[in-house]
Design a protein around this motif. Sequence first.
Motif, PDB file in Angstrom:
ATOM      1  N   UNK A 223       0.570   4.830  12.273  1.00 50.47           N
ATOM      2  CA  UNK A 223       1.206   3.675  12.910  1.00 50.47           C
ATOM      3  C   UNK A 223       0.812   2.382  12.208  1.00 50.47           C
ATOM      4  N   UNK A 224      -0.458   2.283  11.791  1.00 54.26           N
ATOM      5  CA  UNK A 224      -0.930   1.070  11.113  1.00 54.26           C
ATOM      6  C   UNK A 224      -0.188   0.864   9.787  1.00 54.26           C
TER       7      UNK A 224
ATOM      8  N   UNK B  91       3.678  -2.300   7.416  1.00 57.54           N
ATOM      9  CA  UNK B  91       5.070  -2.136   6.987  1.00 57.54           C
ATOM     10  C   UNK B  91       5.169  -1.637   5.533  1.00 57.54           C
ATOM     11  N   UNK B  92       4.299  -0.682   5.224  1.00 56.65           N
ATOM     12  CA  UNK B  92       4.340  -0.079   3.895  1.00 56.65           C
ATOM     13  C   UNK B  92       5.442   0.975   3.854  1.00 56.65           C
ATOM     14  N   UNK B  93       6.005   1.172   2.698  1.00 53.89           N
ATOM     15  CA  UNK B  93       7.093   2.118   2.532  1.00 53.89           C
ATOM     16  C   UNK B  93       6.858   2.983   1.300  1.00 53.89           C
TER      17      UNK B  93
ATOM     18  N   UNK C  24       2.623   6.317  -1.821  1.00 47.10           N
ATOM     19  CA  UNK C  24       3.313   6.900  -0.675  1.00 47.10           C
ATOM     20  C   UNK C  24       4.626   7.553  -1.119  1.00 47.10           C
ATOM     21  N   UNK C  25       4.810   8.794  -0.679  1.00 51.07           N
ATOM     22  CA  UNK C  25       6.056   9.509  -1.018  1.00 51.07           C
ATOM     23  C   UNK C  25       6.966   9.663   0.191  1.00 51.07           C
TER      24      UNK C  25
ATOM     25  N   UNK D 280       1.212  11.080   0.476  1.00 53.44           N
ATOM     26  CA  UNK D 280       1.058  10.261  -0.719  1.00 53.44           C
ATOM     27  C   UNK D 280       0.586  11.121  -1.883  1.00 53.44           C
ATOM     28  N   UNK D 281       1.182  10.903  -3.047  1.00 48.22           N
ATOM     29  CA  UNK D 281       0.762  11.651  -4.234  1.00 48.22           C
ATOM     30  C   UNK D 281      -0.466  10.990  -4.851  1.00 48.22           C
TER      31      UNK D 281
END
Length: 246
Positions: free
Chosen positions: A24-25, A31-33, A52-53, A62-63
């Motif tokens: 959630x954080x 608001x990372x994508x 992040x994948x 995440x790779x």
Amino acid sequence: MYRFFVEPEQIEESCVRITGGDVNHIWNVLRMRAGEELLVCCGDEWEYTCRITGFEDGEVRAEILDAQKPGKELPSRITLFQCLPKGDKMELIVQKAVELGAAEIVPVSSGRCVVKLDAKKAAARVKRWNAIAEGAAKQSKRMTVPKVHEVMTFRQALEYAAAMDVRLMPYEKAEGMEATRKGLAAIAPGQSVAVLIGPEGGFEDGEAEAAARAGFAHISLGRRILRTETAGLTALSILMYLLEQD
């Protein structure tokens, strides 16, 4: 770059799974994508740079792009035994102790502690303190999140510290600074260290004697009487300076 902590089982061959409240954080607060990079820590050595994948099944995937050993932990494991202070001072103590490199924090209920917590209140406080420790670990780029233990009695604290190599108790009746300097300078990297800090009213004479019998060396932090929230952080600062390696 934002930092997150995971358990070993969340590290796979080429990717990391981030779960729990961090999901959630990452998604709603930061608001990372997909495509953005973050740091992941697992244990006290390895740090992973990841991209992040995707977000799926309540997890962030995440790779792993790179793995490194930044060596940010102190070479000695320091445990702060802090007798319960009044008000919310413990929150400040936990936060700063983590920043200064403490490996774990043990709240202690001693004879002159004004604060008396029942089981329900103690559990809620410990949960809050551990959340503060995690936040401080992320901010200060620690490799691990120091644990804040459940509240121990004074006797339990002495028993828990028995296995530690060096035991120190700042005490207003300790003799001079010269013995303190020599004792601190003799601490070798790799030795475990216990630091026992009294409450606002100080230690009872019987407690100071019991600590000495349990192997705690009485040390001085100077001629001035320090508040409980200052004494522990002063001792940790000195130890960090002496033990930090280039």
